[in-house]
Every structure is written in structure tokens, then in C-alpha cells.
Scaffold this active site. Structure first.
Site, PDB file in Angstrom:
ATOM      1  N   ASP A   1       0.769  -1.281   0.008  1.00  0.00           N
ATOM      2  CA  ASP A   1       0.208   0.114  -0.194  1.00  0.00           C
ATOM      3  C   ASP A   1       0.916   1.320  -0.124  1.00  0.00           C
ATOM      4  OD1 ASP A   1      -1.836   2.074   0.535  1.00  0.00           O
ATOM      5  OD2 ASP A   1      -2.166   1.665   2.491  1.00  0.00           O
ATOM      6  N   ALA A   2       0.933   1.744  -1.103  1.00  0.00           N
ATOM      7  CA  ALA A   2       1.893   3.107  -1.381  1.00  0.00           C
ATOM      8  C   ALA A   2       1.143   4.310  -1.286  1.00  0.00           C
ATOM      9  CB  ALA A   2       2.508   2.858  -2.788  1.00  0.00           C
TER      10      ALA A   2
ATOM     11  N   LEU B   1       3.750   6.849   3.519  1.00  0.00           N
ATOM     12  CA  LEU B   1       4.488   5.858   4.020  1.00  0.00           C
ATOM     13  C   LEU B   1       4.007   4.727   2.970  1.00  0.00           C
ATOM     14  CD1 LEU B   1       3.962   5.814   7.769  1.00  0.00           C
ATOM     15  CD2 LEU B   1       6.478   5.885   6.561  1.00  0.00           C
TER      16      LEU B   1
ATOM     17  N   LYS C   1       3.583   0.914   2.946  1.00  0.00           N
ATOM     18  CA  LYS C   1       3.278  -0.422   3.842  1.00  0.00           C
ATOM     19  C   LYS C   1       3.413  -1.666   3.005  1.00  0.00           C
ATOM     20  CE  LYS C   1       0.653   2.471   4.427  1.00  0.00           C
ATOM     21  NZ  LYS C   1       0.458   3.980   4.242  1.00  0.00           N
TER      22      LYS C   1
ATOM     23  N   GLU D   1      -7.743   1.540  -3.656  1.00  0.00           N
ATOM     24  CA  GLU D   1      -7.224   1.599  -2.372  1.00  0.00           C
ATOM     25  C   GLU D   1      -8.668   1.233  -1.351  1.00  0.00           C
ATOM     26  OE1 GLU D   1      -5.652   5.566  -2.042  1.00  0.00           O
ATOM     27  OE2 GLU D   1      -5.424   5.402   0.359  1.00  0.00           O
TER      28      GLU D   1
ATOM     29  N   GLY E   1      -0.535  14.112   8.223  1.00  0.00           N
ATOM     30  CA  GLY E   1       0.190  15.120   7.426  1.00  0.00           C
ATOM     31  C   GLY E   1       0.054  16.630   8.142  1.00  0.00           C
TER      32      GLY E   1
ATOM     33  N   SER F   1      -1.376   5.117   9.798  1.00  0.00           N
ATOM     34  CA  SER F   1      -0.102   5.121  10.699  1.00  0.00           C
ATOM     35  C   SER F   1      -0.220   6.176  11.656  1.00  0.00           C
ATOM     36  CB  SER F   1       0.987   5.168   9.604  1.00  0.00           C
ATOM     37  OG  SER F   1       1.056   4.379   8.721  1.00  0.00           O
TER      38      SER F   1
HETATM   39  P1  ATP Z   1      -2.508   8.571   2.599  1.00  0.00           P
HETATM   40  O1  ATP Z   1      -3.427   7.188   2.791  1.00  0.00           O
HETATM   41  O2  ATP Z   1      -3.268   9.550   2.965  1.00  0.00           O
HETATM   42  O3  ATP Z   1      -1.946   8.404   0.982  1.00  0.00           O
HETATM   43  P2  ATP Z   1      -0.553   7.124   3.955  1.00  0.00           P
HETATM   44  O4  ATP Z   1      -0.963   5.991   3.513  1.00  0.00           O
HETATM   45  O5  ATP Z   1       1.184   7.064   3.646  1.00  0.00           O
HETATM   46  O6  ATP Z   1      -1.219   8.468   3.344  1.00  0.00           O
HETATM   47  P3  ATP Z   1      -0.363   6.580   6.576  1.00  0.00           P
HETATM   48  O7  ATP Z   1       0.923   5.676   6.408  1.00  0.00           O
HETATM   49  O8  ATP Z   1      -1.652   5.711   6.951  1.00  0.00           O
HETATM   50  O9  ATP Z   1      -0.380   7.398   5.603  1.00  0.00           O
HETATM   51  O10 ATP Z   1       0.007   7.525   7.835  1.00  0.00           O
HETATM   52  C1  ATP Z   1       1.143   8.689   7.675  1.00  0.00           C
HETATM   53  C2  ATP Z   1       1.184   9.357   8.916  1.00  0.00           C
HETATM   54  O11 ATP Z   1       1.478   8.529   9.887  1.00  0.00           O
HETATM   55  C3  ATP Z   1       1.991  10.525   8.635  1.00  0.00           C
HETATM   56  O12 ATP Z   1       1.501  11.616   8.143  1.00  0.00           O
HETATM   57  C4  ATP Z   1       2.520  10.705  10.327  1.00  0.00           C
HETATM   58  O13 ATP Z   1       1.630  11.389  10.871  1.00  0.00           O
HETATM   59  C5  ATP Z   1       2.353   9.422  10.853  1.00  0.00           C
HETATM   60  N1  ATP Z   1       3.640   8.446  10.841  1.00  0.00           N
HETATM   61  C6  ATP Z   1       3.636   7.243  11.734  1.00  0.00           C
HETATM   62  N2  ATP Z   1       4.935   6.953  11.456  1.00  0.00           N
HETATM   63  C7  ATP Z   1       5.549   7.536  10.748  1.00  0.00           C
HETATM   64  C8  ATP Z   1       6.933   7.485  10.202  1.00  0.00           C
HETATM   65  N3  ATP Z   1       7.799   6.584  10.591  1.00  0.00           N
HETATM   66  N4  ATP Z   1       7.399   8.628   9.411  1.00  0.00           N
HETATM   67  C9  ATP Z   1       6.559   9.380   8.913  1.00  0.00           C
HETATM   68  N5  ATP Z   1       5.086   9.495   9.505  1.00  0.00           N
HETATM   69  C10 ATP Z   1       4.752   8.553  10.440  1.00  0.00           C
HETATM   70 MG    MG Z   2      -3.018   5.266   3.165  1.00  0.00          MG
END
Ligand code: ATP
Ligand code: MG
Length: 264
Positions: free
Chosen positions: A6-7, A11, A13, A71, A123, A225
């Protein structure tokens, strides 16, 4: 081996499934090209499933065939599985994916409907924290916030009512950051960081409560996250939900829902 990716905006994942074992990994999305190189080099023989905002970009740059999924559908499949594994059996619930931004969904056993989104999310948490204190590392923000005092920044209902009876619970936030001009500039970095987390937590919880009410359920599941090892945020979500008669659930590995669902 099967790999679900899941990009997202912040992050990437990744979950690797080999028989009964699952391995969970995260990479910063700004390193997407390195992740692509790694997959091209080591996993061209594996089955790779992609989802998230950067899935298409990854697919275009991988030199082997992969499958992609939408997604919101992938996240729902993964979340349904995690809920079941955690022993929850909800007929109707809402869930909020607090990622870089936040998306809200109403869900039943058979499907989900995305009912909205908000730019207030993880964010916002890191961006505002950086602007106010210069700190941008997520873990440091959360650690420091634990030492902060919200009353030095936020205005509570009881502040406005000066100790007189309040029509709504006095401990509710009347105005996020609304106490800043009433004090003597004594808000520390820690106070500002917990106030930022409070703002994000209360905004998403308030949206969840309204959404749940409209969907005639009390059950609200929070993933993403942003909640990861973030007890400051999850404590605020839980106490605010409880105060308003809602039930908040925070799932272990919830942030991997999309990656897990991609390979289902
Ligand atoms: P979207 O789904 O909106 O495209 P995403 O899938 O990348 O974004 P998540 O990974 O669920 O989003 O969450 C990102 C958030 O998690 C960041 O904005 C920050 O607040 C938090 N976070 C937790 N761990 C970290 C890390 N190691 N580095 C950066 N942000 C982190
Ligand atoms: Mg996401």
C-alpha cells in the site's frame, strides 16, 4: 511468497505472506524508487499486489507483472480480516483511515461506502508540529507531546464558564489553540505538540461521531499510521468518543489494512 503493498502519500506499507507467516515493513514514500529497485531485484518471481495513491507509478516502473486494486476496496478487505482476527463481529460501523489525510467510510459486513474525507490527518500533525516547534520526526513529536499540558494552549469549556455550571461537559475543548492569547506565552514545545495532536484527534473523532450517528451505530474504527504508538492521540480519541457515547476501536496493525487487502 505473496507481497501486498500500500503505497500512500507518506509511507509505503508492505506485507509479505509466506505460508502462515506475515512480515510487516514500512518505507518512506519519498524512497519509492528504492522500493521499486528492491522489488525488481528480489521479488520479480513473487506475486506482488499493489494499492494506494502511488500504486500506478510503481506498476509503471516495475519490470514484472503485478496486480493493482482500488485503495478503498483493498483497505476494507484488509480491515474486515483484521476485525475478524481481533474477535470483533460488527454489523454496522464507521471507519476512519487517518493517513496523510483522512477518509471516512460507513461499513457493513458486505461492503463499504466512502462518505467523505478531510485534509486534517497525519500530514497535518507533522506539518503543524514542524512549523510550531521545528520538530518533524513523528516519534519525537509523540514522545515530547506526552509531557505537554493542553490547558496552556487550548481553551476548555470550563475556562469560559469560570467554574460556573456548564451546559456541556466542562472538560470538552471549546477552542483548539484558543487559550494562547489568555496566558503569558508560557506554552512550551511539549504543550504545543500535544495541542496539535489534540486538534487532529478531536477533529477526526468529531467527524467520526457525526458519521456514526447518521449511520445509526456507535462503533467507530480508527486506522492509519498516524495512530501508531501514538497513545497521546489514541487516548484523546477514546476519551472524547466515550464522553459522547461512541465506541472507539483502534486496531493493532490497522495501518496495514490496505496492504493486506491488496493481496486478498
Ligand atoms: P494516504 O493514505 O493519505 O495517502 P499514507 O497511506 O501514507 O497516506 P499512513 O501511512 O496511514 O498514510 O499515515 C501517515 C502518517 O503517519 C504521517 O503523516 C505521520 O503522521 C504518521 N507516521 C507514523 N509513523 C511515521 C513515520 N515513521 N514516518 C512518517 N510519518 C509517520
Ligand atoms: Mg493510506
Amino acid at each position: 511468497m505473496k507481497i501486498g503493498v500500500d503505497a500512500g502519500g507518506t509511507l509505503i506499507k508492505m506485507v509479505q505472506v509466506d505460508g502462515d507467516s506475515r512480515t510487516f515493513t514500512k518505507y518512506p514514500s519519498k524512497n519509492v524508487d528504492q522500493v521499486i529497485d528492491m522489488l525488481n531485484k528480489n521479488h520479480a518471481e513473487d506475486k506482488v499486489f499493489l494499492t494506494g495513491g502511488k500504486a500506478e507509478y510503481m506498476q509503471e516502473n516495475l519490470n514484472f507483472e503485478v496486480e493493482t486494486s482500488i485503495e478503498f476496496d483493498a483497505t476494507f478487505r484488509g480491515l474486515s480480516m483484521l476485525l475478524e482476527e481481533a474477535g470483533y463481529d460488527f454489523d454496522r460501523y464507521v471507519y476512519l483511515n487517518v493517513g496523510t489525510g483522512t477518509s471516512f467510510h460507513q461499513a457493513s459486513k458486505t461492503g463499504q461506502k466512502r462518505v467523505g474525507g478531510s485534509g486534517v490527518g497525519g500530514g497535518t500533525l507533522v506539518g503543524l508540529s514542524h512549523l510550531l516547534t521545528g520538530i518533524s520526526d513523528f516519534k519525537t513529536i509523540v514522545e515530547k507531546a506526552q509531557l505537554g499540558v493542553r490547558d496552556n494552549v487550548d481553551l476548555k469549556v470550563h475556562h469560559i464558564y469560570n467554574g460556573r455550571p456548564t451546559p456541556i461537559p466542562g472538560d470538552l475543548t471549546a477552542s483548539n489553540f484558543g487559550n494562547v492569547l489568555n496566558g503569558d506565552d508560557k506554552a512550551s514545545d511539549e504543550d504545543q505538540l500535544i495541542a496539535v495532536i489534540g486538534l487532529v484527534a478531536e477533529t477526526v473523532t468529531s467527524m467520526a461521531l457525526n458519521l456514526a450517528d447518521a449511520f445509526e451505530t456507535k462503533k467507530m474504527v480508527f486506522i492509519g499510521s498516524t495512530l501508531l504508538d501514538n497513545t497521546v492521540m489514541t487516548d484523546i480519541i477514546k476519551s472524547y468518543s466515550h464522553l459522547k457515547g461512541g465506541e472507539a476501536y483502534i486496531l493493532e496493525r490497522g495501518e496495514f489494512s490496505g496492504a493486506l487487502g491488496a493481496l486478498m
